[in-house]
Design a protein around this motif. Structure first.
Motif, short mmCIF file in Angstrom:
data_model
loop_
_atom_site.label_atom_id
_atom_site.label_comp_id
_atom_site.label_asym_id
_atom_site.label_seq_id
_atom_site.Cartn_x
_atom_site.Cartn_y
_atom_site.Cartn_z
N VAL A 74 0.87 -1.18 0.00
CA VAL A 74 0.00 0.00 0.00
C VAL A 74 0.91 1.23 0.00
CG1 VAL A 74 -1.98 -1.08 1.12
CG2 VAL A 74 -0.24 -0.01 2.53
N THR A 75 0.57 2.19 -0.84
CA THR A 75 1.34 3.45 -0.90
C THR A 75 0.34 4.61 -1.02
OG1 THR A 75 1.51 3.11 -3.28
CG2 THR A 75 3.48 2.59 -1.99
N PRO A 76 0.74 5.78 -0.57
CA PRO A 76 -0.17 6.93 -0.75
C PRO A 76 -0.03 7.47 -2.17
CG PRO A 76 1.81 7.58 0.46
CD PRO A 76 1.98 6.12 0.12
N ASN A 77 -0.97 8.32 -2.60
CA ASN A 77 -0.85 8.91 -3.93
C ASN A 77 0.42 9.73 -4.02
OD1 ASN A 77 -3.20 7.85 -4.81
ND2 ASN A 77 -4.46 9.63 -4.22
N GLY A 78 1.19 9.51 -5.05
CA GLY A 78 2.33 10.37 -5.33
C GLY A 78 3.57 10.09 -4.51
N SER A 79 3.61 8.98 -3.75
CA SER A 79 4.83 8.67 -3.00
C SER A 79 5.05 7.16 -2.97
CB SER A 79 4.74 9.23 -1.58
OG SER A 79 5.90 8.86 -0.85
N ASP A 80 6.29 6.78 -2.69
CA ASP A 80 6.58 5.34 -2.65
C ASP A 80 6.44 4.76 -1.24
OD1 ASP A 80 8.73 6.61 -1.57
OD2 ASP A 80 10.24 5.76 -2.93
N HIS A 81 6.12 5.61 -0.27
CA HIS A 81 5.93 5.09 1.10
C HIS A 81 5.11 6.07 1.92
CE1 HIS A 81 9.12 7.98 1.85
NE2 HIS A 81 8.91 7.87 3.14
#
Ligand code: FAD
Length: 458
Positions: free
Chosen positions: A138-145
């Motif tokens: 699972v990742t947030p929008n626009g980031s890898d963590h």
């Protein structure tokens, strides 16, 4: 006759073990293999407490395999070389391995893939073994963590974890798989005297006992230092003697506020793994620099020695540091207080403290240790990076009648109740008789230095 190798690393168990499960499905015979790699030794990871706990885990794994008709094959040497040698000797067509997160584990995986493919042996890497949910799932929008725990926890909680797998009934090991003598559980003299017994069997018993008595009340009791009511499962999780996914599953099956609070703590583990998986440099460098000009080993040598030895004159700090030496483990609240004291009150580089913890902690691992140290130092993911824990107030709140302090600081055994947190307030003659050190620094002085240091940067 088909053969598969299962390379055990930080997953020393038979229950809920996807690589073993897959290997048993794919092949008639399976080699359960553990390799003592000199690279681990060179990196300084095999400190006495963890080496002793590891030996317990290996001995237990071997015994459990023998109950199922198998055995653990233990070898020493560069891991890729040993795996290749075993695969060649047994005619194995595939090797199964849990996905690792650290830079070390990732390099090992790359090397294995390269060398095994040259021999025509397939490498199968399995996710969700070392963490409940694989990093990056699972990742947030626009980031890898995720950089904020609460956001990660919300998202993580919505994911469906796989069902735990049972331990196999039978494991057939090919005769050609040779190794060293089975590991011994003997404890060398340099091991902490109160170190817990390792192994999957001990870990499962510990969870079952603790879940019966303390899980329901965990939400209220986890910060009670004297009550010592946390699970103490961290070393079993560190060595993979217990499966995090299975623990989440079993806690949720029981339900209640205590269970969810416990699951939330397990999520912290995954949170730090998903961060370090994509920011491996955070094991050495500030995740978020605050421009600190920390004091180091030379400048703060006396303060650091007092802290390491539990002689700072602050009973809460000293109790924690002495528990660490005695048990190779420390209560989370005490870890927070001792780490805040070193980094903020003494203004010493977090890496100095992290190194000391890694030398003694039986659960010490780069992921959780470094990321928690950064959290406390305010260079990590804490949303209040400049907060400073006051060891006296922390003591009064989490050890109100001083039982935890008296347990670990025998010089203060005769000081009654909460007064134990401020021995400097005792009458002079009593204080002199205690033979307990004066505070290495005034709390106000430490706070002022820290605020000035951070204030300069803002
Ligand atoms: P419980 O309260 O029973 O929690 C259950 C499990 O959740 C733990 O076993 C652990 O796997 C996980 N967990 C709980 N809190 C955290 C946390 N803050 N971060 C990550 N996982 C958590 N934990 C380690 O496993 N290894 C370390 O090297 C380590 N170093 C730390 C250093 C500092 C400075 C601090 C403040 C914390 C550190 N922790 C570390 C986290 C935490 O203190 C321990 O996981 C916890 O005290 C273990 O006790 P327990 O098993 O009884 O925990």
């Amino acid at each position: 006759m088909t053969v598969a190798v299962v390379l055990f690393t930080s997953d020393l168990r038979l229950h809920d073990h996807p690589p073993l499960h897959a290997a048993l499905r794919a092949a008639d015979e399976v080699v359960p293999l553990f390799v003592h790699d000199p690279a681990v030794h060179a990196a300084g990871f095999d400190v006495p407490n963890r080496a002793a706990f590891l030996a317990d885990c290996l001995a237990d794994l071997d015994a459990s395999l023998r109950e199922r008709g198998g055995r653990l094959v233990v070898r020493s040497g560069p891991v890729a070389r040993e795996v290749r040698a075993v695969a060649a000797a047994c005619g194995a067509a595939e090797v199964h391995l849990a996905a690792g997160i650290t830079g070390f584990a990732q390099r090992r995986e790359e090397r294995l893939r390269k060398e095994l493919s040259a021999d025509g042996v397939a490498l199968h890497v399995h996710d969700d073994v070392i963490t409940a949910l694989a990093p990056g799932r699972v990742t947030p929008n626009g980031s890898d963590h995720f950089a904020v725990f609460t956001a990660y926890y919300r998202r993580w909680s919505r994911e469906r974890l796989r069902e735990p797998l049972p331990a196999p009934d039978t494991v057939r090991v090919p005769a050609a798989a040779t190794g060293e003598e089975p590991p011994s559980r003997a404890r060398p003299a340099d091991v902490s005297p109160g170190l817990a017994a390792g192994g999957e069997t001990a870990g499962r018993e510990r969870f079952a006992d603790w879940a019966r008595t303390d899980l329901a009340g965990y939400a209220d009791s986890h910060d009670d230092l004297a009550g010592d009511a946390t699970s103490r499962l961290s070393p079993y999780l560190h060595f993979g003697a217990l499966s995090p996914a299975e623990l989440v599953h079993r806690a949720r099956t029981r339900g209640g506020a205590g269970s969810e609070a416990f699951v939330r703590q397990l999520c912290w583990r995954d949170f730090h793994h998903q961060l370090l998986a994509v920011r491996p440099e955070a094991s050495r460098q500030d995740y978020r620099s605050r421009g600190d000009q920390w004091r180091g080993e030379d400048e703060a040598a006396e303060d650091i020695t007092a802290w390491r030895e539990g002689r700072t004159g602050y009973p809460m700090v000293d109790a924690g540091m002495r528990q660490l030496r005695h048990e190779g483990w420390m209560h989370n609240r005490a870890r927070l207080v001792t780490a805040s004291f070193l980094t903020k009150t003494l203004y010493v580089d977090w890496r100095v403290g992290a190194r000391h913890f890694l030398r003694h902690l039986v659960d010490g691992d780069v992921v959780n240790n470094q990321m928690n140290w950064q959290w406390v130092a305010g260079t990590g993911t804490d949303s209040r990076p400049h907060r400073v824990l006051n060891p006296v107030l922390q003591g009064r709140r989490y050890d109100p009648d001083g039982t935890y302090v008296r347990r670990w600081v025998p010089e203060l055994a005769d000081v009654e109740g909460g007064a134990v947190h401020e021995p400097w307030r005792l009458p002079d003659d009593r204080r002199a008789a205690l033979r307990y050190p004066e505070p290495v620094i005034g709390l106000g002085e430490g706070l002022a230095r820290f605020r000035e240091a951070r204030g300069r940067q803002r």
